[in-house]
Design a protein around this motif. Sequence first.
Motif, short mmCIF file in Angstrom:
data_model
loop_
_atom_site.label_atom_id
_atom_site.label_comp_id
_atom_site.label_asym_id
_atom_site.label_seq_id
_atom_site.Cartn_x
_atom_site.Cartn_y
_atom_site.Cartn_z
N ALA A 17 0.84 -1.21 0.00
CA ALA A 17 0.00 0.00 0.00
C ALA A 17 0.87 1.26 0.00
CB ALA A 17 -0.92 -0.01 1.21
N LEU A 18 2.00 1.22 0.72
CA LEU A 18 2.91 2.37 0.74
C LEU A 18 3.56 2.58 -0.63
CD1 LEU A 18 4.74 2.01 4.18
CD2 LEU A 18 3.30 3.91 3.45
N ILE A 19 3.99 1.50 -1.26
CA ILE A 19 4.62 1.60 -2.58
C ILE A 19 3.61 2.12 -3.59
CG2 ILE A 19 5.65 0.27 -4.47
CD1 ILE A 19 6.91 -1.55 -2.33
N GLU A 20 2.36 1.68 -3.47
CA GLU A 20 1.31 2.18 -4.35
C GLU A 20 1.11 3.68 -4.16
OE1 GLU A 20 -3.12 1.23 -3.87
OE2 GLU A 20 -2.46 -0.23 -5.36
N ARG A 21 1.25 4.13 -2.92
CA ARG A 21 1.05 5.54 -2.62
C ARG A 21 2.23 6.40 -3.06
NH1 ARG A 21 0.56 7.94 3.58
NH2 ARG A 21 0.56 10.17 3.01
N PHE A 22 3.46 5.89 -2.86
CA PHE A 22 4.66 6.70 -3.12
C PHE A 22 5.43 6.28 -4.38
CE2 PHE A 22 3.98 7.12 1.49
CZ PHE A 22 3.96 8.49 1.58
N ASN A 23 4.88 5.32 -5.13
CA ASN A 23 5.42 4.90 -6.44
C ASN A 23 6.60 3.94 -6.36
OD1 ASN A 23 3.52 6.47 -7.90
ND2 ASN A 23 4.79 8.28 -7.55
N THR A 24 7.52 4.12 -5.42
CA THR A 24 8.67 3.22 -5.32
C THR A 24 8.90 2.85 -3.86
OG1 THR A 24 10.33 4.97 -5.01
CG2 THR A 24 9.78 4.35 -7.29
N LYS A 25 9.62 1.74 -3.67
CA LYS A 25 9.94 1.29 -2.32
C LYS A 25 10.88 2.27 -1.63
CE LYS A 25 11.78 -2.68 0.23
NZ LYS A 25 12.30 -4.07 0.12
N SER A 26 11.83 2.81 -2.37
CA SER A 26 12.80 3.74 -1.78
C SER A 26 12.11 5.02 -1.30
CB SER A 26 13.90 4.07 -2.78
OG SER A 26 13.36 4.68 -3.95
N GLN A 27 11.12 5.50 -2.05
CA GLN A 27 10.40 6.69 -1.62
C GLN A 27 9.54 6.40 -0.40
OE1 GLN A 27 8.61 7.62 -5.52
NE2 GLN A 27 9.56 9.64 -5.37
N ALA A 28 8.96 5.20 -0.36
CA ALA A 28 8.17 4.80 0.82
C ALA A 28 9.08 4.70 2.05
CB ALA A 28 7.49 3.46 0.55
N LYS A 29 10.26 4.14 1.85
CA LYS A 29 11.20 4.02 2.96
C LYS A 29 11.62 5.39 3.48
CE LYS A 29 15.67 2.00 4.19
NZ LYS A 29 16.84 1.22 3.73
N PHE A 30 11.89 6.31 2.56
CA PHE A 30 12.27 7.67 2.95
C PHE A 30 11.17 8.32 3.78
CE2 PHE A 30 11.99 12.26 2.06
CZ PHE A 30 13.21 12.68 2.57
N TYR A 31 9.93 8.15 3.37
CA TYR A 31 8.79 8.76 4.07
C TYR A 31 8.68 8.21 5.49
CZ TYR A 31 3.94 9.73 5.35
OH TYR A 31 2.81 10.11 6.01
N ILE A 32 8.73 6.87 5.64
CA ILE A 32 8.55 6.25 6.95
C ILE A 32 9.72 6.60 7.88
CG2 ILE A 32 8.45 4.06 8.20
CD1 ILE A 32 5.86 4.77 6.77
N GLU A 33 10.94 6.52 7.36
CA GLU A 33 12.10 6.78 8.21
C GLU A 33 12.24 8.26 8.55
OE1 GLU A 33 15.41 4.93 6.24
OE2 GLU A 33 14.89 2.93 7.04
N ARG A 34 11.77 9.12 7.69
CA ARG A 34 11.80 10.56 8.00
C ARG A 34 10.89 10.86 9.20
NH1 ARG A 34 8.85 15.03 6.17
NH2 ARG A 34 7.65 13.70 4.75
N LEU A 35 9.84 10.06 9.34
CA LEU A 35 8.94 10.20 10.49
C LEU A 35 9.37 9.31 11.65
CD1 LEU A 35 5.51 10.24 8.59
CD2 LEU A 35 6.80 12.19 9.47
N ARG A 36 10.59 8.74 11.53
CA ARG A 36 11.19 7.89 12.57
C ARG A 36 10.41 6.60 12.79
NH1 ARG A 36 13.23 12.30 17.18
NH2 ARG A 36 14.53 13.53 15.75
#
Length: 306
Positions: A17-36
């Motif tokens: 669901a995150l990859i669908e929202r942010f297009n790529t796994k790396s962008q999803a990872k950046f979003y989650i880790e930026r929010l700790r």
Amino acid sequence: MSIEYAIIVKNKTRLEALIERFNTKSQAKFYIERLRGDFHDYEIEDEIFHDSLNSLQSQLSKVIKHKIVDRTYLPSYIFSDKNVIVTIGQDGLVANTAKYSQSRPIVAVNPDKGRYDGILLPFDTTNFIGGVESVLSNNYQSRKVNFAEARLNDGQRLLAFNDLFIGASSHISARYKLSFNESTEEQSSSGIIVSTQAGSTGWLSSVFNMAYGVAGLFEKNITPKHPKLKDDQLLFAVREPFKSIRTQTDIAIGMINNKNSLRIESLMPTGGIIFSDGIESDFLQFNSGTIATIGIANETANLVRI
């Protein structure tokens, strides 16, 4: 009629669901880790789920042909008498699937026993094939579960495995006229929850938690008691009823069975809604002039047991 296909019903993992929202796994990872957040937990969950799904498909392919249906397509998917349904996911997926199964047997598989309690999931990938084979030989045991039903005066209806919500589509007060056991009153509230036996430990329990919490502030030594419903009973509760010149609060809770029903007439020009089992995208409009009768449906869910 012989079973020809197994229909595997699944849901997207949180990572998908995150990859669908942010297009790529790396962008999803950046979003989650930026929010700790712990992105690794998303990855582990996804890996375990797909390992379980692959194992399930591999075992099924030796016994029967199969295909996968995503949960989002359930409202429009038509199951056949030649299908055995295999769900793989959380308990909520069983509830969502059962509404559209038309009493066809469901083998519910827990893909991650370290993550999901699995109250409705008697099988895992080590033993589910036995459940499938018992259905194929028409020699299986099952648990029958009653649905709640909302039936409108225009003929539309909606089933619920766990619960129905009747109210407003946003966080405004719902206005309606409620009739139960020969009493009728106009109400303004946050909506009405109608729970089945299967759903009584879920959303409905939060209403009781709130009620006991408020009462406990003023009255000490209150022992919380949550309802234990029978399979042929529904319990409705009005959330946060507001008393005014026009609205009353005398009918706040009640038990529905095969001998009575709950009648609700909408007084909302727009924004009225009825949905079931937490799926707001699958709903009935409940606006002025609409009358909903809430009772026990004739259909039952057919959950295969070990």
